[in-house]
Design a protein around this motif. Structure first.
Motif, PDB file in Angstrom:
ATOM      1  N   PHE A 129       0.831  -1.195   0.000  1.00 52.77           N
ATOM      2  CA  PHE A 129       0.000   0.000   0.000  1.00 52.77           C
ATOM      3  C   PHE A 129       0.870   1.250   0.000  1.00 52.77           C
ATOM      4  O   PHE A 129       1.959   1.248   0.532  1.00 52.77           O
ATOM      5  N   ASN A 130       0.351   2.311  -0.560  1.00 57.21           N
ATOM      6  CA  ASN A 130       1.032   3.591  -0.394  1.00 57.21           C
ATOM      7  C   ASN A 130       0.116   4.565   0.335  1.00 57.21           C
ATOM      8  O   ASN A 130       0.187   5.760   0.153  1.00 57.21           O
ATOM      9  N   GLY A 131      -0.747   4.012   1.152  1.00 64.85           N
ATOM     10  CA  GLY A 131      -1.585   4.858   2.008  1.00 64.85           C
ATOM     11  C   GLY A 131      -2.905   5.253   1.392  1.00 64.85           C
ATOM     12  O   GLY A 131      -3.763   5.820   2.058  1.00 64.85           O
ATOM     13  N   THR A 132      -3.090   4.975   0.104  1.00 66.84           N
ATOM     14  CA  THR A 132      -4.321   5.399  -0.555  1.00 66.84           C
ATOM     15  C   THR A 132      -4.872   4.244  -1.392  1.00 66.84           C
ATOM     16  O   THR A 132      -4.105   3.417  -1.869  1.00 66.84           O
ATOM     17  N   CYS A 176      -3.336  -0.014   7.036  1.00 69.21           N
ATOM     18  CA  CYS A 176      -2.582   1.244   6.904  1.00 69.21           C
ATOM     19  C   CYS A 176      -3.047   2.180   5.787  1.00 69.21           C
ATOM     20  O   CYS A 176      -2.339   3.131   5.454  1.00 69.21           O
ATOM     21  N   VAL A 177      -4.194   1.914   5.198  1.00 67.89           N
ATOM     22  CA  VAL A 177      -4.690   2.868   4.198  1.00 67.89           C
ATOM     23  C   VAL A 177      -5.342   4.042   4.931  1.00 67.89           C
ATOM     24  O   VAL A 177      -6.170   3.852   5.812  1.00 67.89           O
ATOM     25  N   GLU A 376       2.903   9.603  -1.441  1.00 73.95           N
ATOM     26  CA  GLU A 376       2.549   8.450  -2.291  1.00 73.95           C
ATOM     27  C   GLU A 376       3.730   7.725  -2.886  1.00 73.95           C
ATOM     28  O   GLU A 376       3.682   6.533  -3.123  1.00 73.95           O
ATOM     29  N   GLY A 406       3.220   6.546   2.418  1.00 79.43           N
ATOM     30  CA  GLY A 406       2.030   6.055   3.127  1.00 79.43           C
ATOM     31  C   GLY A 406       1.693   6.853   4.375  1.00 79.43           C
ATOM     32  O   GLY A 406       0.654   6.637   4.981  1.00 79.43           O
TER      33      GLY A 406
END
Ligand code: SF4
Length: 427
Positions: A129-132, A176-177, A376, A406
């Protein structure tokens, strides 16, 4: 939507025991996920498929497939254009992909799915994930905008049940999103609520409220709303739900009521003024972007100037401007494409200059301010230069490390260009 579909396909294949190749040369299977909105995208995909089929010379087991909207739109004719292509699968049948690949031989799967198997298994999210993350809440479209191929390629509207969407977002938040973007062809027409919580609110607003309650989710976005379904309670939601980002992509298409009517857009320019005024009253710093088509059949200079006047009044801080090109199978393809190419180009340039000026002024407002940025990934500008997005959907470049990807960090804005802000991380 295509990005989200690609994630889902990768997950299906991984679950079935396949692994992701590091590049196309070392792959046994290459799947091109295609777009049909513009002819250029189809030409590019056909060209790429032609290039890839050369790999069959060195690897006779090499499999190449075309999926997505172009697969649906062109169907079997893709095999006639390039007989080396192994399979063609439309967007409504992507959950059959593993079966298609393992079947071997030529496969054509287009049209509505006959299978009851859900394509909404969200365990595909178990990747880096990159947070989004994108979350599809509905697919297909029942509108008949004259220029649009989407109802043909993605089929009738289908809304996912609310509990399934909420479960997916909870799952993402636990992994973690921090930011979710709800997707749908007309996202604010969502009617998938099984339990209406009352208050006469639009079901889409009720869904936003449910997602807003999920711990760990810090930002909510949605794409794309249709002006006709932009209700007052959605505007109030922007005022009342702090996690709902102050950025809207509102596809307007034209500032001329005659052109809008011919396009079948079911609203007039007055509706756009009304929505924008209410939104800016509710959230003064909101960023508003749009899509515009110039050179639609029969668009006169006066009608184009109505679009220019709408631009001047609304002051979009970003716009995607398209020169009209007919798509076979749409209603407008039957109309004479009578605006000359150089005139379309001129109109395109006029609007681009307008939006560029507004964008620079809008960006200037942020200089000296400290803003939250969701990091990102790497920017193209240099090894340690990262990019991320502000709540207003500004892209920001700054110096950071991989460890920041993230995370939501504080960045002081030092400068700007037309499309990006430049900043420095602060504690
Ligand atoms: S609302 Fe119109 S432009 Fe948007 S997907 Fe549906 S038919 Fe296409």
């Amino acid at each position: 939507m295509n990005e989200r579909d690609s994630e889902m396909m990768l997950a299906q294949l991984q679950r079935a025991g396949h692994t992701i190749a590091t590049n196309e040369k070392s792959a046994d299977v290459v799947i091109l996920n295609t777009c049909s909105v513009r002819e250029q995208a189809e030409i590019k995909a056909i060209g790429k498929a032609g290039y890839l089929t050369r790999m069959k010379r060195t690897n006779p087991n090499f499999i190449i497939g075309i999926v997505g909207c172009m697969a649906e739109n062109l169907g079997e004719s893709i095999f006639q254009r390039n007989s080396a292509i192994d399979f063609v699968v439309g967007p409504q049948r992507l959950h059959e992909l593993v079966e298609v690949i393992e079947n071997g031989g030529k496969n054509l799967r287009i049209g509505e799915s006959k299978s009851t198997k859900s394509d909404q298994d969200f365990s595909y999210r178990l990747k880096k994930f990159n947070g989004t993350a994108f979350v599809s809440i509905m697919e297909g479209c029942n509108m008949r905008c004259s220029y649009c191929i989407v109802p043909k390629t993605r089929g009738k509207e289908r809304c996912r049940p609310v509990d399934e969407i909420v479960s997916e977002v909870e799952f993402l938040a636990k992994n973690c999103v921090k930011e979710v973007t709800l997707l749908g062809q007309i996202v604010n027409k969502y009617i998938g609520m099984e339990t209406v919580t009352g208050g006469g609110k639009a079901t889409f607003v009720q869904l936003l409220e449910r997602i807003h309650e999920i711990s760990g989710v810090e930002r909510i976005r949605y794409m794309s709303p249709h002006p006709r379904y932009f209700s007052d309670d959605l505007i109030s939601a922007h005022r009342n739900l702090p996690k709902l980002c102050p950025a809207i992509h509102l596809p307007v298409q034209s500032g001329s009521n005659r052109v809008l009517k011919s396009m079948g857009r079911t609203y007039g320019r007055e509706k756009i003024f009304e929505i924008v005024e209410k939104l800016r009253t509710a959230v003064p710093e909101i960023g508003i972007s749009t899509d515009i088509i110039v050179g639609y059949p029969g668009e006169t200079e006066e009608e184009f100037l109505e679009t220019v006047s709408l631009f001047d009044a609304v002051r979009f801080n970003m716009a995607f401007i398209f020169k009209y090109s007919p798509r076979a199978g749409t209603r407008s393809a039957e109309l004479a494409d009578d605006v000359p190419e150089d005139e379309k180009e001129r109109r395109n340039k006029v609007l681009l200059e307008r939006v560029g000026e507004v964008s620079l002024l809008y960006n200037q407002r942020f200089v000296g301010k400290i803003t939250d940025v969701l990091v990102e990934g790497h920017a193209k500008r240099g090894k340690n230069i990262m990019f991320g997005w502000t709540p207003n959907h500004h892209k920001v470049l700054f110096s950071a490390t991989e460890n920041d990807i993230g995370k939501i960090i504080h960045v002081k804005i030092d400068g700007f260009a037309t499309t990006v802000l430049l900043g420095t991380i602060v504690d």
